[in-house]
Design a protein around this motif. Structure first.
Motif, mmCIF file in Angstrom:
data_model
loop_
_atom_site.group_PDB
_atom_site.id
_atom_site.type_symbol
_atom_site.label_atom_id
_atom_site.label_comp_id
_atom_site.label_asym_id
_atom_site.label_seq_id
_atom_site.Cartn_x
_atom_site.Cartn_y
_atom_site.Cartn_z
ATOM 1 N N LYS A 1 -38.640 -28.923 -65.639
ATOM 2 C CA LYS A 1 -39.559 -28.530 -66.533
ATOM 3 C C LYS A 1 -40.283 -27.207 -66.533
ATOM 4 O O LYS A 1 -40.567 -26.751 -67.381
ATOM 5 N N ARG B 1 -43.182 -27.256 -64.845
ATOM 6 C CA ARG B 1 -44.421 -27.876 -65.001
ATOM 7 C C ARG B 1 -45.396 -27.659 -64.002
ATOM 8 O O ARG B 1 -45.051 -28.086 -62.827
ATOM 9 N N ASN C 1 -38.926 -31.366 -72.677
ATOM 10 C CA ASN C 1 -38.898 -29.802 -72.996
ATOM 11 C C ASN C 1 -39.203 -29.109 -71.771
ATOM 12 O O ASN C 1 -40.060 -29.548 -70.660
ATOM 13 N N HIS D 1 -49.745 -25.673 -75.084
ATOM 14 C CA HIS D 1 -48.629 -26.402 -75.087
ATOM 15 C C HIS D 1 -47.805 -26.212 -76.496
ATOM 16 O O HIS D 1 -48.312 -25.015 -77.493
HETATM 17 MG MG MG Z 1 -45.136 -32.737 -73.102
#
Ligand code: MG
Ligand code: TXA
Length: 351
Positions: free
Chosen positions: A58, A60, A147, A238
């Motif tokens: 991701k 992330r 995502n 986000h």
């Molecule tokens: Mg999320």
């Protein structure tokens, strides 16, 4: 890596595909799957390597904890150190469903899954494919939205493929997700339940089920709050579309007039403009891309369509986006929370 795409809907459950996906997860691989909210990017929640792979796929930050998805009530007692009365009540009332609870974590959950926190987020999704997959994987799937970090959450398997093709072993395509926005998150580790992320299950519904007051994390309401949000993920920008998004609020007439003035200005500056409006107002605008999120007053339809619209604008290389503000009843509060975050809290009040 070649990502395998398989159709697995609630109506046509492909048991063989789910068995294969479960095996991938047990062997430490990653599988994207449908839930009733948005698509999740799953890995085995009890293997630290799997969680590390999720963060990598991701892009992330690894201090942003993952939600552990379960399919049986007993699993809650395994991953939470203590299950307070309130958690039992909410589970009974809303699971399987779009509610995530934050509880103290038990030893068996690796810190990689919880971003180093001593609490754990748990949810039992209301989607047959998800539930069968969790079972096939051994009972505990860590899954953030599927995502790339910073893009809108996927509500179609095509969205997952846009972001993660080639980076994960498999995508289970269950068609469009029903709710379209991520689950409500409620923190049950303090003296009073606190909503960290609004969703389909509202403050009112939680408060009614618990027969107590339920608070809303103050940082959800505005950007410049002095506190940091308690859900680490809520601090990141986000759900961001590539175009610059502004939310325009006020009465219908003044919103339409203001947006049309802005469209003219932006066209002169050579921008490609996208508009997010309602069925009732779509004929009032002329721009490169006009997307109705649904009928005014139908917040559930707006929730279901919002992320797909933001992705469509990215595809059409829209550089400036204006969105009408939507009513905040029911899931409308979650819609406005996501929309304002996507806009970086840029809001134009017209009255
Ligand atoms: Mg999320
Ligand atoms: O509907 C959903 O919840 C979807 C589907 C796939 O189930 N999942 C999802 O996950 O939205 P994700 O990772 O995109 O969002 C999880 C949010 C993040 O904001 C994260 O910071 C917060 O939950 N979170 C997770 N564990 C937490 C914890 N222990 N304490 C506070 N916040 C936590």
């Amino acid at each position: 890596m070649v990502t395998k795409h398989v159709i697995a809907t609630e109506e046509h459950m492909d048991i063989e595909a789910i068995r294969e996906a479960g095996e991938i997860l047990r062997n430490g691989g990653l599988v994207a799957f449908p839930t009733e909210t948005v698509y999740g990017l799953g890995g085995d929640a009890l293997q630290k390597r799997s969680s590390e792979k999720i963060y990598a796929a991701k892009g992330r930050p690894s201090d942003n904890p993952l939600i552990v998805h379960i399919c049986q009530w007993d699993a809650l007692n395994k991953i939470a150190k203590r299950v307070p009365e309130a958690a039992k009540r909410l589970a009974k009332r809303f699971w399987p469903g779009p509610l995530t609870m934050i509880l103290e974590k038990a030893e068996i959950v690796p810190p990689e899954t919880t971003g180093g926190l001593d609490t754990v987020a748990v949810r039992m999704p209301a989607h047959k494919v998800a539930l069968r997959l969790i079972e096939a994987a051994g009972g505990y799937i860590a899954a953030p939205s599927a995502n790339t970090s910073g893009r809108p959450s996927p509500t179609l398997a095509e969205h997952v493929a846009e972001d993660l093709d080639g980076k994960i072993e498999m995508i289970l395509d269950g068609g469009p997700t029903g709710i379209g926005l991520e689950s409500t998150i409620v923190d049950l580790t303090g003296d009073m339940p606190v909503i960290l992320r609004p969703g389909y299950i509202t403050q009112e519904m939680l408060s009614q089920a618990l027969e107590t007051k339920v608070e809303l994390d103050q940082t959800l309401l505005k950007e410049d709050s002095a506190q940091t949000p308690k859900a680490p993920g809520m601090k990141y920008r986000h759900y961001a579309p590539r175009g610059e998004l502004t939310v325009v609020s006020g009465n219908e007439g003044s919103v339409i007039a203001a947006i049309n003035g802005l469209i003219r200005e932006k066209h002169q500056a050579g921008e490609r403009v996208g508009i997010i409006c309602t069925d009732e107002t779509r004929i009032c605008y002329e721009a490169e891309c006009i997307a109705s999120a649904g009928a005014r007053g139908s917040e559930e339809e707006i929730a279901r369509r919002l992320y797909a619209i933001l992705r469509r604008f990215d595809k059409e290389q829209i550089t400036t986006i204006y969105s009408e503000a939507f009513p905040q009843q029911g899931i409308g509060q979650a819609v406005m929370n996501r929309l304002l975050k996507a806009a970086g809290y840029r809001i134009l009040e017209t009255e």
